[in-house]
Write a protein that holds these residues in place. Structure first.
Motif, PDB file in Angstrom:
ATOM      1  N   MET A   1       0.899  -1.115  -0.005  1.00 55.48           N
ATOM      2  CA  MET A   1      -0.091   0.072   0.163  1.00 55.48           C
ATOM      3  C   MET A   1       1.124   1.251   0.078  1.00 55.48           C
ATOM      4  N   ASN A   2       0.515   2.209  -0.878  1.00 52.20           N
ATOM      5  CA  ASN A   2       1.159   3.380  -0.762  1.00 52.20           C
ATOM      6  C   ASN A   2       0.784   4.429   0.141  1.00 52.20           C
ATOM      7  N   ASN A   3       1.230   4.729   1.324  1.00 54.06           N
ATOM      8  CA  ASN A   3       0.765   5.516   2.422  1.00 54.06           C
ATOM      9  C   ASN A   3       0.975   7.059   1.947  1.00 54.06           C
ATOM     10  N   SER A   4       1.753   7.123   0.848  1.00 53.90           N
ATOM     11  CA  SER A   4       1.850   8.816   0.511  1.00 53.90           C
ATOM     12  C   SER A   4       0.549   9.114  -0.063  1.00 53.90           C
ATOM     13  N   MET A   5      -0.046   8.441  -0.426  1.00 59.77           N
ATOM     14  CA  MET A   5      -1.438   8.652  -1.110  1.00 59.77           C
ATOM     15  C   MET A   5      -2.317   9.216  -0.213  1.00 59.77           C
ATOM     16  N   ASN A   6      -2.254   8.912   1.148  1.00 63.04           N
ATOM     17  CA  ASN A   6      -3.117   8.925   2.216  1.00 63.04           C
ATOM     18  C   ASN A   6      -2.483  10.439   3.011  1.00 63.04           C
ATOM     19  N   ALA A   7      -1.811  11.334   2.293  1.00 64.74           N
ATOM     20  CA  ALA A   7      -1.078  12.260   2.771  1.00 64.74           C
ATOM     21  C   ALA A   7      -2.313  13.231   3.529  1.00 64.74           C
ATOM     22  N   PRO A   8      -2.083  13.923   4.446  1.00 63.79           N
ATOM     23  CA  PRO A   8      -3.191  14.545   5.189  1.00 63.79           C
ATOM     24  C   PRO A   8      -3.663  15.706   4.214  1.00 63.79           C
ATOM     25  N   LYS A   9      -4.970  15.834   4.365  1.00 63.92           N
ATOM     26  CA  LYS A   9      -5.522  17.116   3.454  1.00 63.92           C
ATOM     27  C   LYS A   9      -4.872  18.323   3.933  1.00 63.92           C
ATOM     28  N   ILE A  10      -4.365  18.454   5.211  1.00 59.69           N
ATOM     29  CA  ILE A  10      -3.973  19.828   5.811  1.00 59.69           C
ATOM     30  C   ILE A  10      -2.289  19.934   5.371  1.00 59.69           C
ATOM     31  N   LEU A  11      -2.004  18.968   4.513  1.00 55.96           N
ATOM     32  CA  LEU A  11      -0.461  19.046   4.125  1.00 55.96           C
ATOM     33  C   LEU A  11      -0.145  20.392   3.383  1.00 55.96           C
ATOM     34  N   PRO A  12      -1.119  20.845   2.382  1.00 58.11           N
ATOM     35  CA  PRO A  12      -0.665  22.263   1.570  1.00 58.11           C
ATOM     36  C   PRO A  12      -0.653  23.317   2.688  1.00 58.11           C
ATOM     37  N   TRP A  13      -1.400  23.491   3.432  1.00 59.29           N
ATOM     38  CA  TRP A  13      -1.494  24.386   4.385  1.00 59.29           C
ATOM     39  C   TRP A  13      -0.304  24.560   5.316  1.00 59.29           C
ATOM     40  N   ILE A  14       0.124  23.253   5.819  1.00 60.64           N
ATOM     41  CA  ILE A  14       1.335  23.328   6.430  1.00 60.64           C
ATOM     42  C   ILE A  14       2.597  23.873   5.740  1.00 60.64           C
ATOM     43  N   ALA A  15       2.499  23.350   4.498  1.00 59.99           N
ATOM     44  CA  ALA A  15       3.418  23.729   3.528  1.00 59.99           C
ATOM     45  C   ALA A  15       3.588  25.453   3.442  1.00 59.99           C
ATOM     46  N   ARG A  16       2.315  26.130   3.124  1.00 61.75           N
ATOM     47  CA  ARG A  16       2.337  27.473   3.047  1.00 61.75           C
ATOM     48  C   ARG A  16       2.953  28.134   4.208  1.00 61.75           C
ATOM     49  N   LYS A  17       2.178  27.543   5.545  1.00 67.28           N
ATOM     50  CA  LYS A  17       2.594  28.295   6.668  1.00 67.28           C
ATOM     51  C   LYS A  17       4.237  28.234   6.793  1.00 67.28           C
ATOM     52  N   ALA A  18       4.810  27.134   6.571  1.00 68.13           N
ATOM     53  CA  ALA A  18       6.099  26.906   6.697  1.00 68.13           C
ATOM     54  C   ALA A  18       6.924  27.555   5.796  1.00 68.13           C
ATOM     55  N   GLY A  19       6.529  27.954   4.724  1.00 67.86           N
ATOM     56  CA  GLY A  19       7.023  28.610   3.486  1.00 67.86           C
ATOM     57  C   GLY A  19       7.826  27.598   2.565  1.00 67.86           C
ATOM     58  N   ILE A  20       7.192  26.359   2.510  1.00 66.81           N
ATOM     59  CA  ILE A  20       7.865  25.243   1.681  1.00 66.81           C
ATOM     60  C   ILE A  20       7.079  24.929   0.514  1.00 66.81           C
ATOM     61  N   SER A  21       7.579  24.495  -0.462  1.00 69.02           N
ATOM     62  CA  SER A  21       6.785  23.903  -1.627  1.00 69.02           C
ATOM     63  C   SER A  21       5.670  22.631  -1.200  1.00 69.02           C
ATOM     64  N   ASP A  22       4.944  22.503  -1.844  1.00 68.24           N
ATOM     65  CA  ASP A  22       4.058  21.340  -1.681  1.00 68.24           C
ATOM     66  C   ASP A  22       4.746  20.022  -1.776  1.00 68.24           C
ATOM     67  N   GLU A  23       5.524  20.032  -3.053  1.00 73.24           N
ATOM     68  CA  GLU A  23       6.482  19.058  -3.267  1.00 73.24           C
ATOM     69  C   GLU A  23       7.387  18.524  -2.281  1.00 73.24           C
ATOM     70  N   LEU A  24       8.043  19.627  -1.544  1.00 70.41           N
ATOM     71  CA  LEU A  24       8.781  19.270  -0.335  1.00 70.41           C
ATOM     72  C   LEU A  24       7.933  18.756   0.641  1.00 70.41           C
ATOM     73  N   ALA A  25       6.978  19.310   0.867  1.00 64.66           N
ATOM     74  CA  ALA A  25       5.985  18.702   2.161  1.00 64.66           C
ATOM     75  C   ALA A  25       5.572  17.406   1.537  1.00 64.66           C
ATOM     76  N   LEU A  26       5.400  16.916   0.508  1.00 65.35           N
ATOM     77  CA  LEU A  26       4.876  15.725   0.257  1.00 65.35           C
ATOM     78  C   LEU A  26       6.152  14.590   0.517  1.00 65.35           C
ATOM     79  N   LYS A  27       7.533  15.060   0.215  1.00 69.42           N
ATOM     80  CA  LYS A  27       8.782  14.360   0.308  1.00 69.42           C
ATOM     81  C   LYS A  27       8.734  14.289   2.122  1.00 69.42           C
ATOM     82  N   LEU A  28       8.561  15.307   2.852  1.00 66.70           N
ATOM     83  CA  LEU A  28       8.998  15.493   4.005  1.00 66.70           C
ATOM     84  C   LEU A  28       7.798  14.313   4.735  1.00 66.70           C
TER      85      LEU A  28
END
Length: 118
Positions: A1-28
């Motif tokens: 099972m690919n758990n990265s497909m279940n990334a939290p929906k809040i991931l882009p919001w956290i990325a914006r707040k932290a000043g990082i890209s969505d791609e980096l947030a997904l990698k993290l």
């Protein structure tokens, strides 16, 4: 099972707040999943997902320097908020369990007294 497909929906919001890209947030996020699986010994269950979110928030904070100054307004660290929410949920559950035990003990003692009186 690919758990990265279940990334939290809040991931882009956290990325914006932290000043990082969505791609980096997904990698993290994927890194956090890997670490949580290593620490839990499996990639399922509430402990695994809770630890994955904790690790993700800690990794993001490390990535941006670990200081809350990455936003315009001073705010507590995201990991602190996650820990606080987890503690509050745990306290609510403990209170409910204690209430249940109290009523169960009361009911049992009332039933025992009724048997003695009969």
């Amino acid at each position: 099972m690919n758990n990265s497909m279940n990334a939290p929906k809040i991931l882009p919001w956290i990325a914006r707040k932290a000043g990082i890209s969505d791609e980096l947030a997904l990698k993290l996020w994927r890194r956090a999943l890997s670490e949580a699986e290593f620490l839990c010994g499996k990639a399922e269950g509430s402990n695994y997902w809770g630890l994955a979110v904790e690790r993700f928030l800690a990794i993001v904070e490390d990535e941006v320097g670990g200081t809350p100054e990455y936003t315009l307004s001073p705010a507590p660290r995201l990991s602190w908020m996650w820990h606080h929410q987890s503690r509050m949920s745990l306290l609510s559950m403990m209170a409910a369990q204690n209430t249940y035990r109290y009523w169960q003990n009361t009911w049992q003692s009332m039933a025992a007294q009724k048997k003695i009186a009969a």
